[in-house]
Design a protein around this motif. Structure first.
Motif, short mmCIF file in Angstrom:
data_model
loop_
_atom_site.label_atom_id
_atom_site.label_comp_id
_atom_site.label_asym_id
_atom_site.label_seq_id
_atom_site.Cartn_x
_atom_site.Cartn_y
_atom_site.Cartn_z
N ILE A 42 0.84 -1.21 0.00
CA ILE A 42 0.00 0.00 0.00
C ILE A 42 0.87 1.25 0.00
CG2 ILE A 42 -1.69 1.32 1.34
CD1 ILE A 42 -2.81 -1.37 2.33
N LEU A 43 1.96 1.20 0.77
CA LEU A 43 2.86 2.35 0.80
C LEU A 43 3.51 2.57 -0.56
CD1 LEU A 43 4.61 1.74 4.26
CD2 LEU A 43 2.77 3.35 3.74
N THR A 89 2.26 2.05 -3.44
CA THR A 89 1.32 2.60 -4.42
C THR A 89 1.14 4.11 -4.26
OG1 THR A 89 -0.58 2.14 -2.98
CG2 THR A 89 0.06 0.42 -4.56
N ASP A 90 1.57 4.66 -3.12
CA ASP A 90 1.46 6.10 -2.92
C ASP A 90 2.50 6.81 -3.79
OD1 ASP A 90 2.00 8.79 -1.52
OD2 ASP A 90 0.26 8.03 -0.44
N ALA A 108 4.08 9.55 -3.34
CA ALA A 108 5.11 10.29 -2.62
C ALA A 108 6.36 9.44 -2.42
CB ALA A 108 4.58 10.75 -1.26
N MET A 160 6.78 7.93 1.09
CA MET A 160 5.98 6.74 1.41
C MET A 160 6.60 5.48 0.81
SD MET A 160 3.51 7.76 3.33
CE MET A 160 2.05 6.72 3.24
N LYS A 161 7.17 5.61 -0.38
CA LYS A 161 7.85 4.47 -0.98
C LYS A 161 9.08 4.09 -0.13
CE LYS A 161 6.42 5.74 -5.66
NZ LYS A 161 5.33 4.75 -5.75
N SER A 193 7.98 11.30 5.87
CA SER A 193 6.58 11.21 5.46
C SER A 193 5.71 12.23 6.20
CB SER A 193 6.04 9.79 5.72
OG SER A 193 6.77 8.82 5.02
N VAL A 247 4.00 14.47 3.33
CA VAL A 247 2.78 13.82 2.82
C VAL A 247 1.57 14.41 3.55
CG1 VAL A 247 1.55 11.62 2.57
CG2 VAL A 247 4.05 11.70 2.31
N ARG A 306 -3.52 11.20 3.91
CA ARG A 306 -2.98 10.01 3.25
C ARG A 306 -2.17 9.14 4.20
NH1 ARG A 306 -0.46 13.00 -1.68
NH2 ARG A 306 1.08 11.31 -1.56
N SER A 345 -2.27 6.73 7.43
CA SER A 345 -3.16 5.94 8.29
C SER A 345 -2.76 6.10 9.76
CB SER A 345 -3.10 4.46 7.91
OG SER A 345 -1.80 3.95 8.18
N THR A 405 0.37 4.21 10.48
CA THR A 405 1.57 4.93 10.07
C THR A 405 1.89 6.06 11.04
OG1 THR A 405 1.08 4.43 7.75
CG2 THR A 405 2.65 6.20 8.19
#
Length: 253
Positions: free
Chosen positions: A48-49, A51-52, A54, A57-58, A125, A129, A133, A135, A138
């Motif tokens: 999921i991270l 797919t962001d 930013a 987040m990756k 992040s 971010v 976005r 959670s 996170t």
């Protein structure tokens, strides 16, 4: 028994005539199942991270995958230590030392680096971010997990390799486990036994001490039986040293 001195080198001895510990296979199976399920959940979270859009987040996803990898490394290192009916003593003169599993030291130390990576990418992040976005996991749990990993890893770097050890001497024994140490004469030792997942060392006047079954790289039941043997046999304590290896190989305790 012979009184010959042996060099202070690690011995791996299979002990005959004793049932030994029966919990390792079941414990490893339960840990493996938990590890697989937990790893799948965390890896899905990392996807999921990824797919962001930013970059932060990756990068956080990379940190999560690294944490799973180190956790798997630690689990495998523990599982590879065969303990059932096996003891691993080191003899140094009249001292017999049963130490911890050497293979888990580097996975534990790696937690410091992974924890720092997680904390750094989490901070990035937070500042780059949008909050909607991120959670709750996170925002709240990841920094706590990262700090726990860092603390555990840093402590492992500063902890001596022999931090986990049970040492037997003719005059007494020494148990060195973080936050649960004991150094007592044999006359103070009543005996030892496996209770649940811990070996409890009972004293005549002091509070009991204990160590977890996986703290040392030897069969916990055999160690408890050996301690109880020397505690109940004052006439045999003078042999502690190289002749303890002879007794372990014969299983006569």
């Amino acid at each position: 028994m012979s009184g010959q001195q042996e060099k202070a080198s690690l011995e791996t001895i299979w002990v005959p005539g004793h049932t030994g510990w029966q919990g390792q296979q079941r414990a490893n199976s339960a840990l493996t199942v938990f590890g697989v399920v937990f790893g799948i959940v965390v890896l899905l979270f990392s996807m999921i991270l990824f797919t962001d859009p930013a970059p932060a987040m990756k990068a956080l996803g990379v940190g999560v995958i690294a944490a799973v990898a180190v956790g798997t490394w630690l689990l495998v290192a523990h599982a590879r230590v065969t303990r059932v009916r096996v003891v691993r003593p080191v003899v140094d003169g009249q001292t017999v030392v049963f130490g911890g599993a050497a293979g888990i030291i580097w996975p534990l130390r790696a937690f410091a680096l992974v924890g720092a990576l997680l904390l750094a990418t989490w901070t990035w992040s937070i500042f780059s971010v949008p909050a909607d976005r991120l959670s709750l996991f996170t925002l709240l749990l990841l920094p706590v997990i990262a700090l726990i990993m860092m603390i555990a890893g840093i402590r492992s770097w500063f902890r001596a390799p022999g931090a986990h050890r049970l040492a037997l001497r003719p005059e007494g024994l020494e148990l060195r486990i973080p936050r649960n140490n004991a150094a007592v004469a044999w006359d103070e030792v009543v005996g030892a036994a496996l209770e649940g997942n811990r070996v409890v060392l009972r004293m005549a006047t002091a509070q009991p001490s204990s160590w977890a079954a996986a703290d040392l790289a030897s069969d916990p039941v055999l160690l408890a039986e050996l301690v109880t043997f020397y505690a109940s046999r004052p006439d045999a304590r003078a042999e502690i040293g190289a002749n303890t290896l002879v007794r372990l190989r014969s299983g006569e305790f």
